[in-house]
Design a protein around this motif. Sequence first.
Motif, mmCIF file in Angstrom:
data_model
loop_
_atom_site.group_PDB
_atom_site.id
_atom_site.type_symbol
_atom_site.label_atom_id
_atom_site.label_comp_id
_atom_site.label_asym_id
_atom_site.label_seq_id
_atom_site.Cartn_x
_atom_site.Cartn_y
_atom_site.Cartn_z
ATOM 1 N N GLY A 97 0.795 -1.216 0.000
ATOM 2 C CA GLY A 97 0.000 0.000 0.000
ATOM 3 C C GLY A 97 0.828 1.266 0.000
ATOM 4 N N GLU A 98 2.090 1.170 0.428
ATOM 5 C CA GLU A 98 2.978 2.329 0.484
ATOM 6 C C GLU A 98 3.764 2.541 -0.813
ATOM 7 N N ILE A 99 3.795 1.544 -1.669
ATOM 8 C CA ILE A 99 4.567 1.660 -2.907
ATOM 9 C C ILE A 99 3.839 2.556 -3.914
ATOM 10 N N ASP A 100 4.568 3.466 -4.515
ATOM 11 C CA ASP A 100 4.017 4.304 -5.584
ATOM 12 C C ASP A 100 4.196 3.562 -6.923
ATOM 13 N N PHE A 101 3.101 2.987 -7.402
ATOM 14 C CA PHE A 101 3.151 2.209 -8.636
ATOM 15 C C PHE A 101 2.964 3.058 -9.890
ATOM 16 N N SER A 102 2.761 4.377 -9.730
ATOM 17 C CA SER A 102 2.405 5.205 -10.881
ATOM 18 C C SER A 102 3.488 5.181 -11.970
ATOM 19 N N GLY A 103 4.745 5.004 -11.588
ATOM 20 C CA GLY A 103 5.813 4.972 -12.574
ATOM 21 C C GLY A 103 5.916 3.662 -13.325
ATOM 22 N N TYR A 104 5.036 2.711 -12.999
ATOM 23 C CA TYR A 104 5.073 1.386 -13.633
ATOM 24 C C TYR A 104 3.810 1.120 -14.443
ATOM 25 N N ASN A 105 3.126 2.192 -14.824
ATOM 26 C CA ASN A 105 1.906 2.084 -15.612
ATOM 27 C C ASN A 105 2.240 1.606 -17.023
ATOM 28 N N SER A 106 1.664 0.471 -17.424
ATOM 29 C CA SER A 106 1.921 -0.077 -18.758
ATOM 30 C C SER A 106 0.717 0.080 -19.680
ATOM 31 N N GLY A 107 -0.312 0.805 -19.205
ATOM 32 C CA GLY A 107 -1.523 0.957 -20.001
ATOM 33 C C GLY A 107 -1.443 2.133 -20.951
ATOM 34 N N ALA A 108 -2.335 2.147 -21.916
ATOM 35 C CA ALA A 108 -2.414 3.247 -22.877
ATOM 36 C C ALA A 108 -3.697 4.041 -22.651
ATOM 37 N N ALA A 109 -4.846 3.395 -22.858
ATOM 38 C CA ALA A 109 -6.121 4.082 -22.691
ATOM 39 C C ALA A 109 -6.434 4.338 -21.226
ATOM 40 N N GLN A 110 -6.015 3.414 -20.346
ATOM 41 C CA GLN A 110 -6.257 3.585 -18.916
ATOM 42 C C GLN A 110 -5.073 3.007 -18.155
ATOM 43 N N PRO A 111 -4.890 3.447 -16.883
ATOM 44 C CA PRO A 111 -3.780 2.922 -16.087
ATOM 45 C C PRO A 111 -3.835 1.400 -15.992
ATOM 46 N N MET A 112 -2.681 0.757 -16.077
ATOM 47 C CA MET A 112 -2.626 -0.704 -16.039
ATOM 48 C C MET A 112 -1.298 -1.132 -15.425
#
Length: 368
Positions: A97-112
């Motif tokens: 829950g503390e990890i910022d996953f935003s830099g690992y987004n692999s989606g195009a149309a929506q976050p993934m």
Amino acid sequence: MSEWTRTTLDQLVKLRRGHDLPTTSRNPGNVPVIGAAGPSGFHDTAIAKAPGVVVGRAGASMGHATYCAEDFWPLNTSLYVTDFMGNDPRFVYHLLGEIDFSGYNSGAAQPMLNRNYITRIPISLPEPDEQHAIAAVLGALDDKIAVNECIAATADELALTLALDERWEKRIRLGEIAALSRVQQVPQEMSDDLVDHYSLPAFDDRKAPDRCSPLSIKSGKFVIDSPAVLLSKLNPDIPRVWDVAPEGSVPSLASTEFLVLVPGLGVSTHDLWSVVAQRRFLGELASKVTGTSKSHQRVRPAEVMETEVVDPRQFGEVGGQIRSLAQSTLAARRESKTLATLRDTLLPQLMSGRLRVKDAEKIVEDHV
């Protein structure tokens, strides 16, 4: 930090993508279905054993962590832990829950979130004994918050039973015992550092306002400057009725999806809440909605005020019982808000090793 090891996420847990389960395929049961944002209904079959940890894989809830203490079904909008690799499950839940996953987004149309992309995320990991101790400290706060929610839910149910339509003969128009407050404020124009924001998501989450900067609120809101009852005009078939008492330390604002009901002479907000939250009243509102889309069905304020409710002025001694129960609810939820703030303050310090468990335990003991 000498007791902590620098490693990567693949040394903490093994993750697997969840499984599809449309609502049309679900059977009646008590097995929690867990999606990206958390609980998403029930089913009769579990495919994952407890304890479980689920992380949002798709959409706005990407990276959101959920802990499940019973066997469950993880949806395909999530990743779930299949192997804790000897680590404490509750510690894993808090760490993820503390990890910022935003830099690992692999989606195009929506976050993934792709589990193959996140295995090398760097983490700091203490020994199992330290993990257990950290989980116990945070768990003490979580457990007390859960107890408070049980107290509040029970008190609410008892109050609604006391005000049940079948018990009382006299019914009146809502407008005879309450008025609508329409005073609005543009948050962006406020000079205050913080406000309490009463929104639909905050109600659905924990029935506590979000304390935030007014600059983070993008549209005009209703001002709440005295005790009131908030009634959602959006999808009234979903019961969202909120008995609120602003703390006064910061301004309070409410979403314009709520109607702000101010009780009339001789009626408390607790009395008003107990009659407005009745299933019969909400059912009548649901029959008056406008809008073709399920997500945009609203009831007109004028029709709300014309709809009949039980007259709470006939309650007598029962009114005193309802008010006492409501005070128990407010006290329990205020304490939970304080405990949640403390937990959220301690969490990043404990999960990084900056705060020792013994020091955290002393802080928690003063509050629990």
